[in-house]
Design a protein around this motif. Structure first.
Motif, PDB file in Angstrom:
ATOM      1  N   GLU A 231      22.741   4.720  -9.911  1.00 52.27           N
ATOM      2  CA  GLU A 231      21.623   3.381 -10.434  1.00 52.27           C
ATOM      3  C   GLU A 231      20.620   3.185  -9.357  1.00 52.27           C
ATOM      4  O   GLU A 231      19.558   3.406  -9.445  1.00 52.27           O
ATOM      5  CB  GLU A 231      22.478   2.260 -10.733  1.00 52.27           C
ATOM      6  N   SER A 242      19.788   0.370 -15.671  1.00 53.99           N
ATOM      7  CA  SER A 242      21.487   0.274 -15.659  1.00 53.99           C
ATOM      8  C   SER A 242      21.926   1.467 -16.176  1.00 53.99           C
ATOM      9  O   SER A 242      21.442   1.980 -17.188  1.00 53.99           O
ATOM     10  CB  SER A 242      21.949  -1.057 -16.259  1.00 53.99           C
ATOM     11  N   HIS A 244      25.513   3.026 -18.112  1.00 53.19           N
ATOM     12  CA  HIS A 244      26.606   2.716 -18.690  1.00 53.19           C
ATOM     13  C   HIS A 244      27.501   4.066 -19.084  1.00 53.19           C
ATOM     14  O   HIS A 244      27.025   4.802 -19.482  1.00 53.19           O
ATOM     15  CB  HIS A 244      26.311   1.979 -19.936  1.00 53.19           C
ATOM     16  N   THR A 245      28.812   3.756 -19.022  1.00 51.07           N
ATOM     17  CA  THR A 245      29.770   4.888 -19.533  1.00 51.07           C
ATOM     18  C   THR A 245      29.737   4.673 -20.913  1.00 51.07           C
ATOM     19  O   THR A 245      30.634   3.652 -21.400  1.00 51.07           O
ATOM     20  CB  THR A 245      30.758   4.921 -18.773  1.00 51.07           C
ATOM     21  N   CYS A 246      29.815   5.614 -21.785  1.00 51.13           N
ATOM     22  CA  CYS A 246      30.197   5.623 -23.244  1.00 51.13           C
ATOM     23  C   CYS A 246      31.076   6.710 -23.431  1.00 51.13           C
ATOM     24  O   CYS A 246      31.375   7.756 -22.862  1.00 51.13           O
ATOM     25  CB  CYS A 246      28.934   5.300 -24.469  1.00 51.13           C
TER      26      CYS A 246
END
Lengths: 264, 326
Positions: A231, A242, A244-246
């Motif tokens: 980041e 930002s 994010h882990t998906c």
């Protein structure tokens, strides 16, 4: 296992250096993305590695100095996709792909039947099946890129240098292109690609070179680096973001980047 | 040859038949009336005219037109410019200046041909040498160098004209520049025709490379092409081919521009057959224009009048067509 190294590379236009003293090393099997703001030197770096731009410093692939190679040998080893191909005459998509065999042909030789078949296969792999005889100039920008990709994948090259190959492609074909590139990889092969789309970079590349002000700001490994660190580094290019882990439906981990509002 | 589609083959066959028909007509057109009967019965005068003048004139019409068309195709492809023609690197003006010098200082038509050939060659070598001063190897540099050489040659031509005797020499310079296939005898064309045919064969053999050069310089290099060297070879060959013709005939306008466009419109491709068709159209245009030049008026007219008369409307048609596409 092959090995690609760039050492102390400087290049630019009209005696003004756009990239300055860039050095890095990559091991075989590494799909490497180059990220950077507009004008940070992504294209210049690729063109310098190709030898299209005059430059200082040198590039070696498996101990072979790229600068010392005659064009034919270089082309047999490295493929290059420019931001936009300069082809501006009426010519069929198949003939464009067949251009990729030039390093293997003698001056007066013509592509043979196997080459034609392989070229047609490469076209359909790139999602342009049945379009062999279509005029290249009538293809959409995205289809042109796929056609040039097919041309680059023809002969067995070892290093691909791609300059924003995904920029003209729609969502589906972006992923298709990178699936094709992933499929092409083995532990002897390398890809160095400038990218616009950070999501592709984060999810398909093994390494990311972050360029800023003509130098390498840092090298990231998206699969293992902590998101906080990435980041921080990516904010230098994209402003506030930002990560994010998906998870995809098949369970694969994917990184997603969101743009945060620019506060103070 | 590439993409062996039936229509392209048919087009080429039709072109070839048309060119042969026109050639046959050309053999029997002219001031001195020839008949097949007379020739077969062995009329000495008719045989002389046929063998020394008509055959050579027809050959130069066919091969010359073919060369201009094929070379025009090569130029337009390499410079990626639909308006490119051998004139772009100063061939025609070099040839004119050379011819003018020949008319002033030498005697005999063979000497004028040789001198104009030398002028054309000098212009091209000068243009290419100037362009090689720029190391970056952009094709636009060649165009700029060509424009410089073109104006230099024009200046030389103008100075030569000023010193010419207005009654005879100036008239023949002007007449030469207007271009005509008149008075080309079989004895003066041998070397030019052979060199021209060799160049044509090379251009056809290098067709695949010509197409590669139509990509951007960096792109072509990464396809394994030695861009600078290859471009030089192909340009030199195409230009040599044109010089052979122009030094015999004088300036012939529009054929080199028109024939490739026609061929591309017909085939919608840039394959080897397009190059062939481009040459055939050039041959048809020049032979046809030459027939008109001999038969439209009582006296012989410059052939460029008819190539331009056919060419200009076609060019305007192309421009309008291009507009409609937008």
């Amino acid at each position: 296992m092959s090995f690609f190294s760039v050492s102390q590379l400087s290049a630019g236009y009209d005696r003004e250096h756009v990239i300055e003293d860039i050095s890095f090393e990559l091991e075989g099997g590494c799909l490497t993305g180059i990220l950077g703001a507009n004008g940070s030197g992504k294209t210049t770096l690729l063109k310098a590695v190709c030898g299209i731009l005059p430059h200082k410093g040198n590039c070696t692939l498996d101990q072979v100095l790229l600068e010392g190679l005659p064009p034919k040998k270089l082309a047999a080893l490295c493929g290059y996709i420019p931001q936009r191909s300069g082809i501006s005459i009426d010519i069929s998509a198949l003939e464009v792909v067949l251009m990729g065999y030039n390093p293997e042909l003698k001056l007066l030789e013509r592509p043979n039947r196997e080459m034609r078949q392989a070229a047609a296969q490469a076209l359909s792999l790139a999602g342009l099946q049945g379009m062999e005889d279509v005029n290249y100039l009538h293809l959409s920008e995205g289809q042109k890129q796929l056609c040039i990709l097919a041309r680059t994948l023809t002969a067995s090259r070892q290093l691909l240098l791609l300059d924003e190959p995904e920029s003209a492609l729609d969502f589906r074909f972006r992923y298709r292109m990178f699936e094709i590139l992933r499929g092409w990889m083995n532990d002897r092969r390398l890809i160095l690609t400038a990218l616009h789309d950070p999501m592709l970079a984060l999810n398909y590349c093994d390494r990311l070179l972050i360029l800023s002000n003509g130098g390498i700001q840092c090298v990231l490994s998206p699969a293992s680096d902590p998101p906080e660190k990435m980041e921080q580094e990516l904010e230098a290019i994209y402003g506030r973001i930002s990560l994010h882990t998906c998870h995809r439906q098949d369970g694969a981990r994917q990184l997603v980047m969101l743009k945060e509002p620019e506060g103070r | 040859m590439d993409l062996p589609t039936v229509p392209t083959r048919v087009l080429c066959a039709a072109g070839m038949i048309l060119m042969i028909l026109l050639a046959a007509a050309s053999l029997f057109t002219g001031q001195y009336p020839l008949t097949l009967e007379g020739l077969l019965q062995g009329d000495e005068m008719q045989r002389q005219v046929f063998l020394t003048l008509r055959i050579s004139r027809t050959l130069v019409g066919m091969i010359g037109g073919f060369s201009l068309g094929a070379a025009g195709f090569v130029y337009q492809t390499i410079f990626r410019n639909p308006l490119a023609s051998p004139d772009i690197i100063g061939v025609s003006s070099g040839a004119s200046a050379g011819a003018a010098a020949g008319i002033l200082f030498l005697s005999g038509s063979a000497a004028v041909t040789a001198s104009s050939f030398a002028g054309a060659l000098l212009a091209v070598i000068l243009a290419l040498a100037l362009s090689s001063l720029d190391r970056s190897g952009r094709s636009s540099t060649i165009v700029l160098a060509g424009i410089a050489v073109h104006s230099l040659a024009q200046t030389a031509l103008m100075s030569l004209k000023l010193t010419a005797d207005p009654e005879r020499e100036l008239a023949s310079i002007e007449y030469w520049i207007m271009g005509s296939l008149n008075g080309i005898s079989i004895y003066s064309i041998g070397a030019n025709m052979i060199l021209c045919l060799i160049c044509l064969v090379i251009l056809f053999l290098l067709h695949r490379q010509t197409i590669l050069l139509s990509a951007e310089e960096g792109e072509a290099r990464m396809l394994g092409v030695r861009v600078g060297r290859l471009r030089l070879i192909i340009l030199l060959t195409a230009t040599l081919c044109v010089s052979c013709i122009v030094s015999l005939s004088g300036l012939i306008s529009f054929v080199g521009l028109l024939a490739p466009h026609g061929a591309r419109l017909l085939t919608k491709r840039n394959s080897c057959s397009t190059l062939l068709l481009s040459g055939l159209l050039g041959g048809i245009l020049l032979t046809g224009a030459d027939i008109l030049a001999r038969s439209a008026a009582d006296s012989e007219l410059p052939v460029s009048i008819f190539t331009s008369l056919l060419g200009a409307p076609f060019l305007i048609f192309l421009i309008i067509r291009g507009r409609q596409k937008l």
